[in-house]
Design a protein around this motif. Structure first.
Motif, PDB file in Angstrom:
ATOM      1  N   GLY A  47       9.648  -6.114  10.143  1.00 57.24           N
ATOM      2  CA  GLY A  47       8.620  -5.143  10.530  1.00 57.24           C
ATOM      3  C   GLY A  47       9.144  -4.255  11.633  1.00 57.24           C
ATOM      4  O   GLY A  47      10.273  -4.432  12.106  1.00 57.24           O
ATOM      5  N   LEU A  48       8.322  -3.300  12.033  1.00 52.33           N
ATOM      6  CA  LEU A  48       8.760  -2.364  13.066  1.00 52.33           C
ATOM      7  C   LEU A  48       8.391  -2.882  14.446  1.00 52.33           C
ATOM      8  O   LEU A  48       7.337  -3.491  14.619  1.00 52.33           O
ATOM      9  CB  LEU A  48       8.082  -1.008  12.856  1.00 52.33           C
ATOM     10  CG  LEU A  48       8.368  -0.292  11.545  1.00 52.33           C
ATOM     11  CD1 LEU A  48       7.651   1.037  11.502  1.00 52.33           C
ATOM     12  CD2 LEU A  48       9.862  -0.076  11.412  1.00 52.33           C
ATOM     13  N   VAL A  49       9.241  -2.613  15.422  1.00 54.09           N
ATOM     14  CA  VAL A  49       8.878  -2.966  16.799  1.00 54.09           C
ATOM     15  C   VAL A  49       7.773  -2.007  17.258  1.00 54.09           C
ATOM     16  O   VAL A  49       7.649  -0.882  16.741  1.00 54.09           O
ATOM     17  CB  VAL A  49      10.087  -2.905  17.767  1.00 54.09           C
ATOM     18  CG1 VAL A  49      11.079  -3.986  17.437  1.00 54.09           C
ATOM     19  CG2 VAL A  49      10.753  -1.558  17.749  1.00 54.09           C
ATOM     20  N   LEU A  50       6.976  -2.457  18.226  1.00 51.02           N
ATOM     21  CA  LEU A  50       5.798  -1.680  18.630  1.00 51.02           C
ATOM     22  C   LEU A  50       6.153  -0.265  19.081  1.00 51.02           C
ATOM     23  O   LEU A  50       5.421   0.686  18.817  1.00 51.02           O
ATOM     24  CB  LEU A  50       5.065  -2.410  19.755  1.00 51.02           C
ATOM     25  CG  LEU A  50       4.338  -3.695  19.323  1.00 51.02           C
ATOM     26  CD1 LEU A  50       3.749  -4.398  20.531  1.00 51.02           C
ATOM     27  CD2 LEU A  50       3.245  -3.384  18.312  1.00 51.02           C
ATOM     28  N   GLY A  51       7.285  -0.104  19.772  1.00 46.95           N
ATOM     29  CA  GLY A  51       7.675   1.196  20.305  1.00 46.95           C
ATOM     30  C   GLY A  51       7.758   2.278  19.248  1.00 46.95           C
ATOM     31  O   GLY A  51       7.506   3.462  19.528  1.00 46.95           O
ATOM     32  N   VAL A  55       5.789   7.089  18.434  1.00 47.88           N
ATOM     33  CA  VAL A  55       6.218   8.419  17.960  1.00 47.88           C
ATOM     34  C   VAL A  55       5.609   8.617  16.566  1.00 47.88           C
ATOM     35  O   VAL A  55       5.932   7.873  15.645  1.00 47.88           O
ATOM     36  CB  VAL A  55       7.761   8.506  17.888  1.00 47.88           C
ATOM     37  CG1 VAL A  55       8.198   9.904  17.481  1.00 47.88           C
ATOM     38  CG2 VAL A  55       8.365   8.111  19.215  1.00 47.88           C
ATOM     39  N   PRO A  56       4.719   9.616  16.412  1.00 49.73           N
ATOM     40  CA  PRO A  56       3.938   9.727  15.173  1.00 49.73           C
ATOM     41  C   PRO A  56       4.759   9.775  13.884  1.00 49.73           C
ATOM     42  O   PRO A  56       4.396   9.167  12.894  1.00 49.73           O
ATOM     43  CB  PRO A  56       3.162  11.039  15.377  1.00 49.73           C
ATOM     44  CG  PRO A  56       3.129  11.243  16.843  1.00 49.73           C
ATOM     45  CD  PRO A  56       4.366  10.631  17.406  1.00 49.73           C
ATOM     46  N   ALA A  57       5.890  10.486  13.911  1.00 55.29           N
ATOM     47  CA  ALA A  57       6.643  10.662  12.654  1.00 55.29           C
ATOM     48  C   ALA A  57       7.440   9.425  12.251  1.00 55.29           C
ATOM     49  O   ALA A  57       7.790   9.264  11.083  1.00 55.29           O
ATOM     50  CB  ALA A  57       7.578  11.855  12.791  1.00 55.29           C
TER      51      ALA A  57
END
Lengths: 297, 138
Positions: A47-51, A55-57
């Protein structure tokens, strides 16, 4: 410059600028390609890290590009050509660009970061002088691979990884065993229960404080030991044993495999003394491999 | 071939010169150290947390409920207390919103979540309490 200064200077020159053996560079290139494929390949629970969500894109880019199968297949193709020695410098830096977004995925972050730095450093070398494909490429095969300093940076990285961890653990709380006891209670990837202050191995009960001190001493030894040529094999054996024992205590993903992989940069004899590069010209009467003519300075 | 030209041939550089190489060495070394020293430290700290849930009936009677499994062991525990407590509180609120505890409880019932914690120690000497109430009877 006096004799001592001259000798120190020569040693530093040898340390940083001795030519890299093309055969060992090629072996390491193939091994690095294989290791990158293993560590960066997608796995369940990624999964993606929270940070990233700040950044919207970025979430869009990850969903539709970086985590999409064509992107992985592209990486695999580039890795294959890199491993095969087809323009390894160009493909190495292309791989750095392709793999960089994948460092920010949850899990395997430390091992991915270590391997990405390794790839950056290694891509500075011309590792295609041996064991390389040259489909449709013009010009002669490179004779030299480059200086030792990119390999030294990879070596230093391994020492820094062990060193900073040993330093971070050199605290009264860790050495008393409190942190290991707390982690065994809190972390789902801990495989043993140390909360009573002991590691129970059949009839043996080893105090946690001894485990904590032993692990810190081991990490300091691994940070330093590889730099002494005579201790390299013993240090590697200690490191492998340490990581095997750790596997019974805690599950730590790929970091232990990545660390053990980097032992190769100490164990493979990458550096060739200067005077072996031009065997037809004898520089020194007593065959000192560190010898450089005075005009060198 | 002169001695000087031989010695210059022996050298191979990544950039065009020794100075360029040395500059690159120090730049790359600095980048590596800055990123490695902070990010690659692992398993050197822990926030030990113990979560308990207590149901307080309108008459003041207390009953300890079993702690949900997801609040017993947490990978986030390798972070310092402010981070762990922040994540934990959000998870507890999400749990209370999605579970039937509040909706099925008698009006006036309260649920007290007691979070006892310590940093780098197993002696849990700090605590935080979260309170959830059902609607008061009209």
């Amino acid at each position: 410059m006096n004799r001592t200064d001259h000798s120190s200077f020569n040693r530093l020159e040898q340390f940083l600028f001795a030519p890299v053996d093309p055969a060992y560079a090629a072996v390491f290139r193939i091994a690095l390609a294989a290791m990158l494929a293993v560590v960066f390949w997608p796995y369940e629970g990624m999964g993606l890290v929270l940070g990233v969500y700040r950044v919207p894109a970025l979430p869009y880019l990850y969903k539709h590009i970086f985590l999409a199968m064509p992107y992985w297949l592209l990486i695999l193709a580039v890795l294959t050509f890199f491993g095969a020695g087809f323009s390894p410098r160009v493909l190495g830096f292309l791989l750095v660009a392709l793999l960089l977004p994948l460092v920010f995925l949850i899990g395997r972050q430390p091992s991915r970061q270590i391997l990405l730095f390794t790839l950056v450093f290694f891509s500075l070398l011309r590792s295609d002088a041996r064991l390389s494909l040259r489909w449709g490429r013009q010009g002669p095969q490179p004779v030299t691979t480059g200086p030792m300093w990119p390999i030294r940076l990879i070596q230093l990285q391994l020492s820094v990884v062990y060193g900073v961890n040993a330093l971070a653990k050199t605290t009264p709380e860790y050495l008393s065993g409190q942190i290991l006891m707390g982690m065994s209670k809190m972390l789902p990837n801990f495989l043993v229960n140390l909360s009573d202050g002991y590691l129970h191995l059949g009839p043996l009960a080893i105090p946690v404080t001894i485990l904590a001190i032993a692990s810190v001493i081991t990490e300091y030894t691994l940070a330093i030991g590889f730099w002494f040529p005579r201790l390299r094999i013993a240090t590697a054996v200690l490191g492998v044993s340490f990581h095997i024992v750790l596997r019974f205590i805690i599950k730590i993903g790929m970091l232990d495999w990545t660390s053990m992989f980097l032992y190769l940069v100490f164990l493979l004899p990458f550096d060739r003394p200067f005077n072996q590069q031009f065997p037809e010209k004898k520089y020194n009467q007593d065959s000192n491999p560190n010898y450089l003519p005075r005009s060198y300075t | 071939m002169t001695e000087k030209s031989i010695s210059s041939q022996k050298q191979t550089f990544v950039t065009a010169s020794r100075q360029g190489d040395l500059l690159l060495v120090f730049l790359l070394l600095a980048c590596m150290l800055i990123l490695t020293c902070y990010r690659l430290r692992v398993y050197f700290q822990v926030t030990v947390v113990e979560v308990s849930v207590i149901r307080v009936a309108p008459d003041g009677g207390q009953e300890r409920l079993p702690t949900p499994k997801q609040f017993r062991r947490m990978p986030i525990a390798v972070q310092p207390p402010p981070v762990v407590l922040d994540v934990l509180e959000r998870r507890i609120r999400t749990y209370m919103d999605s579970s039937s505890l509040l909706s099925e409880a008698e009006p006036g019932t309260r649920f007290k979540w007691l979070i006892r914690y310590a940093f780098n120690s197993i002696h849990l000497d700090s605590q935080r309490v979260l309170l959830f109430k059902t609607d008061e009877p009209h």
